[in-house]
Design an enzyme around this catalytic site. Structure first.
Site, PDB file in Angstrom:
ATOM      1  N   ARG A  44      -9.781   5.883  -5.699  1.00 17.35           N
ATOM      2  CA  ARG A  44     -10.192   7.257  -5.997  1.00 17.35           C
ATOM      3  C   ARG A  44     -11.646   7.315  -6.458  1.00 17.35           C
ATOM      4  NH1 ARG A  44      -4.880   6.694  -6.101  1.00 17.35           N
ATOM      5  NH2 ARG A  44      -3.493   8.487  -5.820  1.00 17.35           N
ATOM      6  N   SER A 186       5.369  11.499  -4.613  1.00 23.16           N
ATOM      7  CA  SER A 186       4.414  10.534  -4.058  1.00 23.16           C
ATOM      8  C   SER A 186       3.000  10.957  -4.410  1.00 23.16           C
ATOM      9  CB  SER A 186       4.561  10.473  -2.528  1.00 23.16           C
ATOM     10  OG  SER A 186       3.385   9.956  -1.949  1.00 23.16           O
ATOM     11  N   ASP A 336       5.909   0.377  -7.737  1.00 20.65           N
ATOM     12  CA  ASP A 336       5.283  -0.850  -7.221  1.00 20.65           C
ATOM     13  C   ASP A 336       5.739  -2.098  -7.976  1.00 20.65           C
ATOM     14  OD1 ASP A 336       3.924   0.628  -5.355  1.00 20.65           O
ATOM     15  OD2 ASP A 336       2.076   0.761  -6.528  1.00 20.65           O
TER      16      ASP A 336
HETATM   17  C1  S3P Z   1      -0.316   4.997  -4.783  1.00 20.13           C
HETATM   18  C2  S3P Z   1       0.856   5.672  -4.800  1.00 20.13           C
HETATM   19  C3  S3P Z   1       2.157   5.032  -4.594  1.00 20.13           C
HETATM   20  C4  S3P Z   1       2.076   3.526  -4.755  1.00 20.13           C
HETATM   21  C5  S3P Z   1       0.896   2.957  -4.036  1.00 20.13           C
HETATM   22  C6  S3P Z   1      -0.378   3.540  -4.588  1.00 20.13           C
HETATM   23  C7  S3P Z   1      -1.571   5.734  -4.990  1.00 20.13           C
HETATM   24  O1  S3P Z   1       2.604   5.305  -3.294  1.00 20.13           O
HETATM   25  O2  S3P Z   1       3.266   2.943  -4.297  1.00 20.13           O
HETATM   26  O3  S3P Z   1       0.865   1.559  -4.192  1.00 20.13           O
HETATM   27  O4  S3P Z   1      -2.610   5.115  -5.287  1.00 20.13           O
HETATM   28  O5  S3P Z   1      -1.553   6.971  -4.870  1.00 20.13           O
HETATM   29  P1  S3P Z   1       3.409   6.650  -2.931  1.00 20.13           P
HETATM   30  O6  S3P Z   1       2.523   7.788  -3.220  1.00 20.13           O
HETATM   31  O7  S3P Z   1       3.716   6.544  -1.475  1.00 20.13           O
HETATM   32  O8  S3P Z   1       4.631   6.605  -3.785  1.00 20.13           O
END
Ligand code: S3P
Length: 449
Positions: A44, A186, A336
């Protein structure tokens, strides 16, 4: 006590075997560990730096393969990004709406966060055409979760399997704002839509069924976006035609990387570790709560706030773990960490149940099937559930030939399991760790006494 013998062997095809020989007398883990920067925050910082006006300075960036993919993509879109290092990375932003049309396909490598967040930005850049792809794993992961809401905003996106798999082609458009009720919690979906909303006239809202990590919200605010959050309904609204301004970002250590040491320190008898500078954002600390439920001896020390994110040093001492049930709203807050929690459960007394985690099937690998298969090769008792696992702890693990399936978190979880398995464990395709934790093996060598 003898130390474990830890060797990394590079194969002819450039893949690496990590071989862990545990001494018959066992071992213990001691030391202070500094972990790499948070992967989600690193992505980000690079992305918002690229679309902001002026310069962004990033300290503590993760130098893993995933943020490198993000940096390459945003350089191709016109941002100037200095050489990646942990001290200071400078990003000269191009301002929102100013992407250049890249000369080639944008390659997100293994990174779901790169491709999904970037799609929101690309789709909302009118008059420009983009193509995006990734590695074998990423090209098989579902993109419909972001393509569908973007199409509701009138985005034009094409790809294989009815426009749901990368490679994808995007014809940027002036989008219209929507209120999207996401069926899944998500952060990638939420962030994709919020980023699309930045360059879209009007207010774009995302509501999710449970709160996912909120790094985008925190950083968007810090960069000057107008954002309102309704915690009652897990909704975030961004006001379009935003202007972002370059900031100084300090990336905390990744709790997802710390998790390997928190479990290792818990399960290897006689261990005491301090993991320094761990990001303890409440949307990420499900792992600490799950380990506390299992009776782990974990303490947060020196708690502080660094550049808008809570941070602490985390001390762990070994203890006999007990089983627990992990399900419901905690799942997005530790999604994760489930592979390494499965390792913890293998050494806990009783049967641990993990449910409501079907998302694991569409991560870098099918983490339910792969973890169950690989741990069972070592003598564990793991049964797959459609949306999780049932793990009966207390069986002694024995060294075996196991495989990361090119999934970084699987490879590192198996290495931690090997510390408590008799004999020798060989983890094939261990190089996958470089996605999120390039110096995992050297830290492993340092802490094994
Ligand atoms: C993440 C969101 C999660 C996570 C990924 C990193 C992120 O995925 O599993 O490793 O940086 O926004 P999801 O948004 O698909 O749950």
């Amino acid at each position: 006590m003898l130390a474990a013998i830890i060797t990394l062997q590079t194969q002819e095809n450039a893949s690496q075997n990590l071989i862990i020989q545990r001494p018959p007398s066992g071992l213990s883990l001691q030391g202070r560990i500094s972990i790499p920067g948070d992967k989600s925050i690193s992505h980000r910082a690079l992305m918002l730096g690229a679309i902001a006006e002026g310069e962004t300075e990033i300290q503590g960036l993760l130098l893993g393969e995933d943020p490198r993919s993000t940096a390459h993509c945003f350089q191709a879109l016109g941002a100037e990004i200095s050489e990646l290092n942990t001290q200071l990375v400078r990003v000269k932003g191009i301002g929102l709406g100013n992407f250049q049309e890249p000369m080639d396909v944008l390659n997100a490598g293994n990174s779901g966060t790169t491709i999904r967040l970037m799609l929101g930005l690309l789709a909302s850049h009118p008059g420009r055409f983009f193509t995006v792809t990734g590695d074998d794993s990423l090209r098989s992961r579902p993109m419909s979760r972001v393509v569908k809401p973007l199409q509701q905003m009138s985005a034009e996106i094409w790809g294989r399997n009815s426009n749901t798999l990368a490679p994808l082609a995007v014809q940027g458009q002036a989008l219209k704002p929507i209120h999207y009720h996401s069926p899944i919690a998500s952060a990638q979906v939420k962030s994709c839509i919020l980023l699309a909303g930045l360059n879209t006239e009007g207010k774009t809202t995302v509501t999710e069924p449970a709160l996912s990590r909120d790094h985008s919200e925190r950083m968007l605010k810090a960069f000057g976006a107008e954002l309102s959050i309704d915690p009652e309904t897990n909704s975030v609204t961004v006001t379009g035609n935003a202007k972002l301004y370059g900031q100084k970002v300090v990336v905390p250590g990744d709790i997802s990387s710390a998790a390997f040491w928190l479990v290792a320190g818990s399960i290897v008898p006689g261990s005491e570790l301090v993991v320094e500078n761990v990001g303890v954002n409440p949307t990420r600390t499900g792992i600490l709560e799950a380990l506390a439920m299992m009776g782990a001896d974990i303490q947060l020390e020196n708690q502080r706030e660094v550049a808008g994110e809570p941070v602490a040093d985390v001390r762990v001492r070994s203890s006999q773990l007990k089983s627990c049930t992990i399900a419901g709203d905690i799942i997005p807050r530790l999604i994760d960490e489930i592979p390494i929690l499965a390792v913890a459960a293998t050494f806990a007394q009783g049967t641990t149940i993990i449910r409501d985690a079907a998302e694991l099937r569409v991560k870098e690998s099918d983490r339910i099937t792969v973890m169950a298969q690989q741990l069972n090769k070592m003598g564990a008792k793991v049964t797959e559930l459609p949306d999780g696992m049932e793990i009966t702890g207390g069986t002694a693990l024995v060294g075996a030939e196991v495989d990361s399936h090119t999934d970084h978190r699987i490879g590192m979880s198996l290495a931690i399991a090997a510390l408590n398995a008799s004999g020798t464990t060989t983890i094939h395709r261990a190089e996958a760790a470089a996605i999120s934790y390039p110096n995992f093996t050297s830290t492993l060598k340092e802490v094994c006494r």
